[in-house]
Structure formats: C-alpha cells, structure tokens
Design a protein around this motif. Sequence first.
Motif, PDB file in Angstrom:
ATOM      1  N   SER A 145      -8.385  -7.780   0.523  1.00 33.12           N
ATOM      2  CA  SER A 145      -8.157  -6.562   1.309  1.00 33.12           C
ATOM      3  C   SER A 145      -8.490  -5.323   0.506  1.00 33.12           C
ATOM      4  O   SER A 145      -8.270  -5.275  -0.704  1.00 33.12           O
ATOM      5  CB  SER A 145      -6.690  -6.457   1.726  1.00 33.12           C
ATOM      6  N   ALA A 146      -9.006  -4.354   1.210  1.00 35.18           N
ATOM      7  CA  ALA A 146      -9.131  -3.006   0.643  1.00 35.18           C
ATOM      8  C   ALA A 146      -8.248  -2.120   1.503  1.00 35.18           C
ATOM      9  O   ALA A 146      -8.310  -2.165   2.731  1.00 35.18           O
ATOM     10  CB  ALA A 146     -10.572  -2.535   0.696  1.00 35.18           C
ATOM     11  N   ILE A 147      -7.373  -1.366   0.854  1.00 34.83           N
ATOM     12  CA  ILE A 147      -6.331  -0.657   1.587  1.00 34.83           C
ATOM     13  C   ILE A 147      -6.279   0.806   1.153  1.00 34.83           C
ATOM     14  O   ILE A 147      -6.374   1.111  -0.028  1.00 34.83           O
ATOM     15  CB  ILE A 147      -4.954  -1.293   1.294  1.00 34.83           C
ATOM     16  N   GLY A 148      -6.147   1.641   2.124  1.00 31.38           N
ATOM     17  CA  GLY A 148      -5.919   3.046   1.788  1.00 31.38           C
ATOM     18  C   GLY A 148      -4.608   3.503   2.393  1.00 31.38           C
ATOM     19  O   GLY A 148      -4.290   3.156   3.525  1.00 31.38           O
ATOM     20  N   ARG A 149      -3.830   4.273   1.643  1.00 34.95           N
ATOM     21  CA  ARG A 149      -2.599   4.857   2.196  1.00 34.95           C
ATOM     22  C   ARG A 149      -2.682   6.368   2.096  1.00 34.95           C
ATOM     23  O   ARG A 149      -3.097   6.916   1.095  1.00 34.95           O
ATOM     24  CB  ARG A 149      -1.361   4.388   1.433  1.00 34.95           C
TER      25      ARG A 149
ATOM     26  N   PRO B 236       1.132  16.097  -2.641  1.00 36.78           N
ATOM     27  CA  PRO B 236       0.875  14.837  -1.944  1.00 36.78           C
ATOM     28  C   PRO B 236      -0.235  14.020  -2.596  1.00 36.78           C
ATOM     29  O   PRO B 236      -1.147  14.569  -3.213  1.00 36.78           O
ATOM     30  CB  PRO B 236       0.453  15.282  -0.541  1.00 36.78           C
ATOM     31  N   THR B 237      -0.134  12.722  -2.438  1.00 34.77           N
ATOM     32  CA  THR B 237      -1.116  11.844  -3.083  1.00 34.77           C
ATOM     33  C   THR B 237      -1.708  10.879  -2.056  1.00 34.77           C
ATOM     34  O   THR B 237      -1.158  10.694  -0.987  1.00 34.77           O
ATOM     35  CB  THR B 237      -0.457  10.982  -4.176  1.00 34.77           C
ATOM     36  N   ARG B 238      -2.848  10.293  -2.423  1.00 36.09           N
ATOM     37  CA  ARG B 238      -3.387   9.186  -1.640  1.00 36.09           C
ATOM     38  C   ARG B 238      -3.529   7.977  -2.554  1.00 36.09           C
ATOM     39  O   ARG B 238      -3.700   8.108  -3.758  1.00 36.09           O
ATOM     40  CB  ARG B 238      -4.700   9.572  -0.966  1.00 36.09           C
ATOM     41  N   ILE B 239      -3.397   6.818  -1.930  1.00 39.46           N
ATOM     42  CA  ILE B 239      -3.433   5.581  -2.714  1.00 39.46           C
ATOM     43  C   ILE B 239      -4.507   4.666  -2.136  1.00 39.46           C
ATOM     44  O   ILE B 239      -4.550   4.436  -0.923  1.00 39.46           O
ATOM     45  CB  ILE B 239      -2.076   4.851  -2.656  1.00 39.46           C
ATOM     46  N   ILE B 240      -5.370   4.181  -3.005  1.00 43.35           N
ATOM     47  CA  ILE B 240      -6.369   3.196  -2.583  1.00 43.35           C
ATOM     48  C   ILE B 240      -6.104   1.927  -3.376  1.00 43.35           C
ATOM     49  O   ILE B 240      -5.923   1.985  -4.601  1.00 43.35           O
ATOM     50  CB  ILE B 240      -7.797   3.727  -2.835  1.00 43.35           C
ATOM     51  N   SER B 241      -6.009   0.810  -2.687  1.00 45.70           N
ATOM     52  CA  SER B 241      -5.718  -0.408  -3.432  1.00 45.70           C
ATOM     53  C   SER B 241      -6.550  -1.589  -2.936  1.00 45.70           C
ATOM     54  O   SER B 241      -7.113  -1.555  -1.838  1.00 45.70           O
ATOM     55  CB  SER B 241      -4.220  -0.729  -3.367  1.00 45.70           C
ATOM     56  N   PHE B 242      -6.618  -2.593  -3.781  1.00 45.35           N
ATOM     57  CA  PHE B 242      -7.364  -3.805  -3.487  1.00 45.35           C
ATOM     58  C   PHE B 242      -6.444  -4.983  -3.712  1.00 45.35           C
ATOM     59  O   PHE B 242      -5.731  -5.034  -4.708  1.00 45.35           O
ATOM     60  CB  PHE B 242      -8.605  -3.907  -4.378  1.00 45.35           C
ATOM     61  N   SER B 243      -6.458  -5.878  -2.766  1.00 46.04           N
ATOM     62  CA  SER B 243      -5.462  -6.941  -2.801  1.00 46.04           C
ATOM     63  C   SER B 243      -6.112  -8.289  -2.573  1.00 46.04           C
ATOM     64  O   SER B 243      -6.983  -8.438  -1.718  1.00 46.04           O
ATOM     65  CB  SER B 243      -4.437  -6.631  -1.694  1.00 46.04           C
ATOM     66  N   LEU B 244      -5.687  -9.263  -3.361  1.00 46.87           N
ATOM     67  CA  LEU B 244      -6.194 -10.627  -3.214  1.00 46.87           C
ATOM     68  C   LEU B 244      -5.006 -11.544  -2.960  1.00 46.87           C
ATOM     69  O   LEU B 244      -4.026 -11.521  -3.692  1.00 46.87           O
ATOM     70  CB  LEU B 244      -6.911 -11.065  -4.499  1.00 46.87           C
TER      71      LEU B 244
END
Lengths: 499, 1115
Positions: free
Chosen positions: B1062-1066, B1102-1110
């Motif tokens: 997954s590639a995820i942005g918050r 404020p922040t943004r978070i980008i993550s990658f999940s396996l």
Amino acid sequence: MGKQLLFICVVAIAAASCNKELNTNQTDPNGLPIAQLKGADVFAQAMVTVAQDKLGFNISDATDNYDYATQWMQYFARTTSFAPSGSQEQMETFGLTTSFSDGNWASNYHNIYDFNFVMANSTAHSVLPGASRVMRAMLFENLVDQFGNIPYSQACQPSVTITPAYDDAATIYKSLVTQIDSAITQLSASQSTADDAADIMFKGNKTLWIQFANTIKLRMALRLVPNGDQTYAGSVISSIVAQGGGFLGAGQDALINPGFVDQNLKQNPFWANYGFLPGTTTPTQNNNFFIANTFMLNFLTSTNDPRIGYFYTKNSVGGFGGNFFGSGLTSTPQLSSIGSGILQSAAMPALLFSAAQSYFMQAEAVQRGLMTGNYQTLFQKGVEESFRYLGVANPTASADAFIAGSTSQYVNIATSPSPLQTIFYQKWVAECELDGFEAYCDYRRVGYPVIATPSQAVPGTPMPKRLLYPETEYTQNTANVDAQHQQASDLWTKIFWGQ
Amino acid sequence: MRKLLLLRLLLLFCGWMGVAGVLHAQTREVTGTVTDTAGTPIPFATIQVKGTKTTAVADANGKFAIKVAPGEVLVVTSTGMARQELRVGQALRMDARLVPQTQNLSEVTVTTALGIRRQARELGYATTSIKTAELNQAAVVNTATGLAAKVSGVDIRLADNGVDPQVKVTFRGSRSIEGSNSALIVIDGIPVDQTYLANLNPSDIEDVTILKGSNAAALYGMAASNGVMAITTRKGRGKLSLTYQNTVSFESISYFPSLQNEYSGWGGEPPGTWPNPSTGGTIQFINPWTGLVQTVPFENESFGEAYNSKDFHLDSIPIGENANQTWRFIPYRSVPNGRKDFFQTGVGDQNKLSGSFGNAKIGGVYFSGEHTSKQGVVPYDTYSRDGGRINGNLHAGRFELSGGVSYNSVQTDIAGNSYFQNRPVYWNVMNMLPSVDLKSIKNINDFAYNQGFVDAYFPNPWVQVFDARSKKKTDQLISNLSVSYKVNPWLTLTARGGYSRTTIDAPAFIDSINFPSWLSASGGPWGFSNLAVFPGNVGYQKEDITSHYDDGNVDGFLTAVRKTDHFKFTLIAGGNWRRRSSYGDWNSNQVNSGPVVGQNLIPSFYTKTTHGDGSADAIFSYKRYDQSVYGDLSIGYDSWLFLHGSFRNDWTSILSPGNRSFSYPSVDMSAVLSDKLAFLHNSNTVSFLKVRVGYAGTGNVSLEGYNELGVMGNIAGGKNLGGYSVALPNFGAYSIYPITTVGSGFPYGALRGFSQSTAAVQNGLQPEKTESFEGGFQLGLFANRVNLEVNYYDQKAKNQTIPLQTSNAAGINSYLTNAGEIDNNGVEIDLNLTPLFRIGDFRANISANFAYQNSKVVSIAGGQAELDQINFGTVVLGGVFAVPGKDYAQLRLTDFKRDPTGHVIVDGTTGLPSFSPDLIDAGNTNYKYFVGISPTLQYKGFSLHAVFDYRGGAKILNEEGNAMDFAGISSFDAQNRQAFIYPNSVIQTSPGKYTPNTNVPITSGFPGLPNSIFWWANYLNQIGTPYTVSAAFIKLRELSLTYDFPKKWLGTQQVIRGLQLSAIGRNLFMWRPKTNIWSDPEFSTNGAGNAVGYTTEFQTPPTRIISFSLTANIF
C-alpha cells in the motif's frame, strides 16, 4: 429456597459494605478542609495578603496592588528600554479599562471573606475578632476609595448570594465607622490568648489595635472634608477624642511581619517585587523597570530634602537621575533606583500605616479646627517620624533642622502662607514609594501636589478620579453592575468625598 | 389492533413464565421459488424447517416443496447469500428472495452495552460499526484518527500535529457546559480512560461500535451520557495464521503561516551607534519612516527597514560571537525559507506481527506484538511504542471463559521550552529574523544566546533542541476476564472483571546557561543592551512527574432468553462495581517558581513539601467508587417488532450521602417494516426498511477532570508550554469538599497561614440529568446496493453541575451548583452505495455521511443567580462562552467601535479606531456541518480509497496571528507599515452621524514610536476580530492505493498466503477560506477540553504523512 435465602444474604452484606466504601471516601486527602481550621490559622495569612496587596508582590500584575497610584503620585518612572504595553500602557495614557482592576477587586474581597472567617471562628475574648473587624473595615474603605459604590451589605456571603448588589458609597462609609466602633468595643474587652501569636501586626497588644482603629477612623473622617458631610466628619472625630484611646504615636508604625526572611516566597513583599531575587543581589524585573521620577527628584532637590538619598540611589556619577512619568523613548544614561530607606532589607516588616501619616492627619484635623492641639508640633512629629522610618541618622534633630532651616513654603509650616498645603506636600513626601494610594486619595480630595500631565496621555486627559468596575463584574454580576450605569467616562467621576 | 397486540404480549409473557402452553397445528406441503433480488432463480438452495431436521433442496430452477405447519419458520440458505427466514402462514405458496451475504442488513450484529452482541435489526437506537479494515486503511498509529470522517455524528478533533497529540472524541455535539463532552471508551466491555485510545494497537481491533446516544449507552451508566465507543479486540479463529505488516512513513509540515520576508528587526530601541561589520567602524541605524536615528536589526520585533532599503545597506551583520570571541556573520538579506526549513521530514517505522488460531468448539487464541517508532517534524523529537496482546477464549461444557491482556509502553522525547522565557520551539523558530537561515546555525557553541546571539529575546531554537528536553514514558496495562456459566438453555450467568493501570514518568530538564565573563563585559557584537532582558546565569532546572492510575471494574449479570411462537424475551440484570484511583507526584528543583509550596504542617493532610535544598514536590491522590444495579429487557415480536427498556441505579462516592443515589430509565422500539408489510416485502425496490424511536434518561455528575501536573510550564503561569504536562485524572472526587490553600510564604517558622478556598459548593448538589429522544429509519434499496440511514436526536442536559463563576465580591470566584441547560439536536445521514457501478473487473463504491449538530444553551440559571454568560475558556482577546439562547460555544471578542452598518469608527484627528467596551459575539466554535465522503475504486488486485472531510459552521480565533503581528513577522503585518487610512472607516461628525473617512490617516499615538510598531504591536494587537475567521475546511484525510498480489504469483509455496502493498497519504490536502492564513482550524489550544475555537503559537503547524505499507499473510 435455601439458595434464594443465601442469595438475599449475600446481597444484603454486599449492600452494607458498599455503603461503607462510599462513606470512607468523603475527605480530600490533598489539603486541609476549612472545618479543621480556627480563626488564628487564617488571620496571619490574611494580614500577609493585606501587605502583599498594598506593596506589590505579584511582579507580573501591576493592578494587584496600588502600583498605579505609586506612579501617578510621581514616585516612580520607568526605564526606556521597553515600549509600554498592557496595564502599564493603560496607566501611562490614563486610559484605564474594565480589565485593569480585576486583581485588586478580587483580592480585597477574598481577604474580607477570610477576615469574616476569623471573626466567626476565633476565641471570643481574643484580640483577633476585633482586629479582623478593623481590618475588614479598612479593606472596604480601600474599595470605596477606588470604586465608589460597591457591594457591601451582601458581599462575601456566598451561601446567601453569589451576585451581591451594590450599596451607596457614603452609606457604606457610615456603616464602616460603626463597624470600627464595635471593633473598638470588642478589642477593649479582649484578653491575651494563645491567638496573640497569629497577630503579626501588634502581637495581641489591644492598646495598639485601638490606636490603629482610631487612626483609620480619623482617616475616614478626614476623607469627608472638605467635600463631604462636614458635620458628620466632626462628630466622628469628636467620638474618637471621646473614646480616648488615641492614635498611632511616635515609633508606632503599623507593621506586618510574619517573619520575613531572604528566601523564596518569604521576602518582604515590596522587596520581592521591587528589590532583589532571594539570596542574591540580582535585581528583580521591576527593580530594573522602575526608576526615580524626575518630578519628585526636582521637588526634593528644590527643598534640599536630605531624604532624597534614602528614597533613591545615587547614580554612577554621584547624582540623581530619573525620568518623567510616562515619558516616551528618551533616554537618560544615569538613572537612580529605589533607595535604601525604602528597600531596607528583604526581612523588613511591611509598612501598612506609618506613624508619620498618623501625625500628618492629626495636624490636618487640628488645623481645620476639628480637634484641639498644636498642628505645627504634630506636623513636625510627622516629618520626624518619616526621617526615623527611612533610617536618617539622628532623625529628630535632622528633621527639625530640615524644617527650621528651610525657606520653602512646602517645608516650613511656620512661615508657610498655607499650612494645609505644607502638611499635604510633606505628607506626600513621607509617603514616597511607601503609600502611593494614600497620596492619591489626598490628591483627589485636596488637589495636592499639583502634578503635570504625563507626556504619554492623550492631550487634555486628566488623571482618573477612580477605577472602573472590573470586567469580571460585567461577566459575573451583570445585573447589579449594570444598575450602576457606569460609562468609560466615569473614570473622571469623583468618589463622593472627592473634588 | 394495538390493544390486541399488548394483550397478546402480556399473555405470552405469562406463557413464558410457564402459565400458558403452545398449540400445535397440522402439517401440509408448501411450494415456492428461491430467487435473488432481481428475480433470477437460485438453484440448489437449502430450505429447512427451523428447529427440525426437515430439509428440502431447491432444483436447478430454484423451485422447492416442503412439508411444514403454519407458524413454523423456513430457513433458506445459499452460498454467498444471506440466509432468510420465512414464517409460514396459511398460504401454500412461499417465495424466497435472497440478498447477497455482504449486504444483508438483517444479519448485521453489533456490540451493545456490556459487550453483548445483538442483531442490529433489534435495536431501537443508532449504532455504527467500523471494521478493522476500514479503520486501518490509512495505517494510523492512533485509533481515533482512523475514525475521522467515517461515521456521521462523530467528531474527532486533533489538538495539534505533535508526536503524541491529544484527540477529542465527541458524539452528537456538546451537552455539558463545563463538564466532559467526550465519549466513554470501552475496550472488551471494560470502561477505560480516554488515554488508552491513543496507545491501542489499531490492528488488534476487530471492530469499533459507536453507540452515539445515551439511548444506546444507558446500561453503561452515568459515564455514558456522551455516548460510547465500544472496541472489541480480536479473537482466535481457524487454523494458525500469522500476519506481518511493516509501514514506513514520512511526515512533513504541510502548511506554515505566511511570514513576511521584507523587513528586518527593530522593536523601538533608543538611538545609538552600532558596529558596522562592513567597514569595521560604526553606523547609525535610521528608522526610514521617521528619519530618527534609532533602528537596530537585532530585535525580535521585525519593524525595522526593508532589506532592500536604498538608505540603508549592509552586506552582513554579526549574529553572534564564538568562544574565541570571533564574530560570526550572516548575510543581511532575507532567506525566505530560513525558518520553515528548520523542520524536518519525520520518518516513522511500524512493525506489527499478529497471529490467530482456534476451534469453534474449544476456543482460540489471538496474539500480537508491535514496535512503532517515529520522528517528529521538530528535529530530534521521537515517539516509540512497544506493545503486545494475548486474547483467549475457551468453551468447557457449560462454562465459557474469555480474557485478554495487553501491555504497551510509549515513549516520547521532545524539545522543551526555552530557558528563560519558556517559549516553545515553534514560536522561537518563527521569531528569528528573516535573514537567519536556521539550518546554518545548528552549532549552538557558536550561536547561542550566551554567545551574544543576534536576537535579544528569542534564543536560537537549536539551543532548546539540544539543551532542553521533555520526556514521557507511559506504560499501560489492560486486562479483562469473563466467565459465563450456562445454567440451562435459556439462562446464563456472567461474571466479568477488568483492570487497567497506567503509569507515567515524565522528566524534563533545561540545561544551565552561563554567560562568559567576556560577554558579560562586552555584551557581544551588539553590546550589552542587546541582552535586553539579560537573565543572568541560570542553573540547571529539572522537574519530574510520576503518576499512576488504576481502574478496577467488576460486573455480574444474568442473561435470560425465552422464546415462544411469536415472542422472544431477553432479560439482562446485574450489578457493577468500579473503583478508580490516581496518584501523582510532581517534583522540581526550581526555587523561584512552580506551585506554592509549604511544609508538612498536619502530617495526615498536607502533602506539599519544600525541601531544604529549595526543591519542592507536591503529591496528589484521588479515589472514587461507583456502584450500580441494572436491568434490561428486550421483547421481540415475530422478529420484526422490538420493544426494549432498561433501568439503572447508580451510587457514587463523589456526591454527599444524601444525593449519591440516582436512577434513570430508557425505552425504545423498532420495527423492521420490510419484513412485515407485504407491499414492502414483495417490493423489487425496497429491500429493507426499519423505523425506530427511543427515549433515554441518563444521570451524570460531570465533575470529572484532570489535574495538570505541569512540566516547566508553570514558570510563566501557564501550562504545557512545550514540555509535557501530565493530566492526572481526578474522577471528580472531593469536588464537593473545597480545601484551603496555604498562604504564600507560609509557614513562617511555626506560624501557620491558610486561606479559605475561592470555590464554594452548593449544599445538596444533585446529579445532572440528560434526557434524550431519538428516532430514525434505515432503508435498503435495490438489493441493499443503496443503504440509507437517517437519525434525528434531541438531547436536553438539565440541571448541570457547573462551577459558576461568581462575582468576586462574593468573596469567592467559583460556586459549584446545579445550573444550566443545553438543548442539543441534530440529524445524521449515512449513505452507502455498493457498488456504485461495476464494469467488468472495475468496481466503485462510495459511502457518505452527513451530520448537522446544533447545541444551544437554553439557560444558565443557578440557585442564586441568572447569569447571562459563562466564560469557560480564557482567551487573550476575548473568551469562549456559554450564552443563553446562543450556540454552544460562543466566541466573544474584543472589537473596534463600529457604526450601525459595521464600519469602524475612527478619530477625526488621529485616524485611530477606538475600542468597543463590550465583547462582541463572533459566532460559535463547534462545527455544525460535517460531511465525510469515502469513495473506493477496485480493479483486479488494486484498490484505491479516499476519505474527504468537510466541516463548517464554526469560527476560529488565531491568537497565533495576533502574536505574530505583535512581533511584526507575518505577511499580514507587512502591509501598512506607514501611515495609512483605516479601510472602510467612518468618522462621527455628530452623535449618530457618520461620514466615510477619506483623508485622516492613522498616526502613532506614542511620540517617537513609529507607526508600524504603534499600530501592529500596540494597537491592533488588542483586537480579536481581525484574527477570527471561518473555521471551515475540506481535507483529503486519507488516500490509499493497495495492491493485492495475485495468488498465482506466490507460487505453490505454503508459507506466504497473501501479500499486499500500500501507498498511503494522510492529510494530503487542506482547503481553507483564503482569510485563514494561519493554521489548521481543527486544532485547539484547549486540547480535549470544551473551549475549542482558538489556536495559539503553541500548536506546531499542520503536517502531512505519506507512508508505504507491506502486509504478508503467513500460513
């Protein structure tokens, strides 16, 4: 069936133990409930609070004490390193708002509430109930002298009302006089008890308390002249004379001292505010901020007053330098700070009322013909007592020489064209940095000293004649404060005894 | 009909008690067809007479025949379809229409009070369940954030974007003026403190049930008047399987306040000459506006000349001096991102392993372990979490055991406050001169305040990063054990216990700072006067807080279920016992600050102590007991009409003996009309329709609060100024017994000094009452491809327990009394479209929710006062108030005087606006409108999921903006630095007459003080309205793209069964009104408190978070 019985028994036992559990959790382990305290446990604290409210202590909130009067009466000016903001800006522009007076108002009322507790919870024959009654009257007087009509008859009784109505200022004054009278009766009947230890002003000495009460009563009577009910004022003074206990005399300053020492939170409150950090020679923020006032320096210089070096420190070139109150960003390099006659030590007692003030008030009463005596002698005693308090060497001789040797109409009462003016000017000097509020009351009553408008104020803005009711009254006692119909312009409406 | 129904009900209840019998009827053959909702026959479906072994199988055309008696029930099942029950009547022909399994609204079960699972169709109140997949689709670290915008009526509000932010969770708006409005958190049937939510591993969650209103929550008792978030953790099932997940995340600042980059520093210093580094001589700084010789470029206030000024040009200025007394220079020009670039991209790494196995007959085990670590956007800020859980359940004859234990340990380590004015990193960063490139002055040996640093008031923020740290270690244990004994087929006894414990250790320190003698002599490049508030050497300061709190909870209850032909009775009756206690110890070596300390005068009572070395500590402890009994009866009629009622009585130790017992009822009713009404039952359009209505009363004592044990923050009189403050729960204990305070400085020797509390309490304080009415319907259309749920609620919270602010002339400032009422109503709409459309392998779903919330203050009547407002949030430029007749909560602000049409009135000579004496209403601060939209697109193994969140109908005051303008650092205050005419202003010509001001510019009210400082720092600074804007926003909260690897790629190996990437942005994007140039309007200075509606410089941007999940599924 047996099972059911067992069940009922279990439930009954459980219910009983449950109730016990709920009941054991009814006391706060984090502090002491008021029910466990006696009047003596509260009295000393209330007296220290009186000292703190009068002399400062809370560095960050100038409105908690009578800082504004100290500045307006030209005792202090400020350094030029900072642009004024907040309450300081309000003081300098004479633009006080309803947010200015919250601290002063709240602290006085809570302290009255504490004195109420002492009166209701002390050994009946100890000195504390009478003393508390005097103190309470004095605090109410301070409030009236700042705000005019205030909550009085319904004040400080939260179980009755949390929104007390306002009473008429002149009526309150009369009631306070009656209160002091009954306090004197109470004090006269009091005996020495273990509670005396909590009396950190007069150590249970009822004679001194009665003298103090009479002096406060005299002060209230004098407030009513020359603008109030003269006949009543005269009768009040007559009753003081008739009572016979007399006033605070030589060496009898009303001093509050729980045992101040040079430790954190235990310093004399004036020292803690305007002096030096505990155990150090590091000046406090306010010691840096407040400097000598040029108006006062000029006056003291013009009268050759030897007390100048006790009120203010010498600057680095051996002279005195200050600033005008509220002046802008002009800088004088050599400045004087608060002198050693005022900042005597971190452990000095807190001056609530000076013997000097007592004499000057007596002098005024005599001069006005409200009391018999020699006003010149009383005036001279007043100056002598001021010299003594400040630590001037050979105070009596020095003071006498200062008066006799002066040609100034502000000093030499014998040659003065206006002895009253001389009394007020010297009273003002004696109160320098010690009781700006009393000086401010006299200023509003008789107009002395004549003070120039500060440069910061919007041109033509005169010095306020009272404070505005605090913002908290508007948010929390709206109906009652609204009934007073206060306008922003009421800042210049006189207190009933003012001019 | 109704009477008849009631009569039958009564009769049958008697029947259940064993009075009446059951009649038998004759058996005959019934035929029919099994189809799907489109009418297509379903072949080979199974038809069984319920409770018997009589079974038939449909043929290839869906036709069946079976022998059955009237009154019996046919159960129709087919693979992939939801089972359907048909009650046999007199008709000889019966058709079954099956709906796809995933969409069967009738079969949905939810967790209700006491952790009992029930069919959603039976319930007369609104509940929503969120499954683990939906919660975790954006790989959240904090469970609450994964719920944002997904359920109607649920308001998840983040206090800030720090490494461990406070989250406020409220359902259906606000009910309590001063008490908590936050939902009760229940994990596996055990109520826990809100803090557990932040630290729970979201992957351990099976589902989260939102019991929005007090109807749903009445059985939980007084703590549940704000609704309940019931979390069920996972159970062991099937053969052993393991799941491993790794997530790497990158967090960065997304929105930074708009700063000015034109003007250099100056704050009104007196004239002087300063070293000119360019020539080695001296220069005079000249204020370009006044021509006066007085500006200096080293102030925190940036009111100096423009960097490109023709009159004044320098190549560089000294920024400080190193230990060798060599000056260090920076170029004298602005560095636009010099401040923002201080912040870093924070990298996070989350590793989770979980496993599960079990057997439906014996039981199962679930276990998990987690290690999460992340960096903050402030360099060197870190967060880590380690945790584990084991859940087990066992069936043994008539006994059923289940239990679980989880433990986690969370550690945070963040930069503390600056050492002498106690400001947070963020504020010091923003206040650097525009010419400072912060990244270039990381070496604090060269660029610290005690090296003659250029800024007179604000230290280099790197000094705090390295020399001031606040740490916090939180350990949390939750355990629960439940034992059920089935006495007979219809009666079950259950005993359940839960225990949770939190321990917190929060040490903080600020290193000592010493000014070298050469600096004390010279003052560095800028002279001694630069150190305008020269604090002298400051010793090492430290504070430590240790605290713990425990929560023990025992329930014992019986569950009885009896069925008759038409009726089903479910009775729950039991009791609850709960004990909570907390203990906190604050310890400091600060001698000039902190709480007032005294001596142990009365050993058993007074616990604050001053030690000989000047250090101090204070100990706080609280304890609360609650007991209750409850009963809950549900009656179902023919599986379509349901009546439910509950009753509970609570006893609490926090009220006085005479008032501590209180009880409250709830009643609700629901009807699944689609099962009953023939025209609906046979409809091709309507597949499900349920209507419901309910009433509940909940008692409450909203005195629960927290004692802030502040770290380093108490110096400035505030709290939590960057360091941690530990919120010690006080459970509302002892609120009705005010204690005395120790006079400052006391004791003096043996002399005691106490003051009465400034708080007083009404005698006989009563519990408050929340009355709640709700109604709604649930509608499924087109085989439930369209699912619509609509709720309306109206809640009245009366007779609240409020510490009213009194007139100070009462001698006190707070009077705890029963007063006030909030009327709170709203509408919630949830809409699911599944699938929205489907083209081949491409499939799209969408779910949307909408909520309107309206909380209005009806009155603030007290026993002794009719107040016209309550201020419950102190704001510099006004306050947050409860005002009768207005929305809760109202922002009231300082403002200029205005004419009747709203134009600002200025003085005809000075051009200056004047201040209005009264605070003005600026609007409400709680959001009124909520829209959440979650589309999902799927194509073969790919799925794309997004969550959009809109909130509106609220105002926000940005005190940060005010603070920035005081300092002259925002782009807002870069305007109007010279004399200007106040826009759209008017001048009063005679009372009530106003003419537009076209020619009177604002001039400084202070002689010698230029206009810029006067206007921005001294004048506008006092007014709240220019900093108050709409708090509306639209956020793209979540965007995730997941690829499920095809099974065939995994080959024939038997280890890895599934693999997902997954590639995820918050928080990728936020759209705000243009007028909001400051921060995220969702933030709140007040953390989880009620006084939302303002932000300050103490919230990080404020922040943004980008993550990658396996994710790998093993075995």
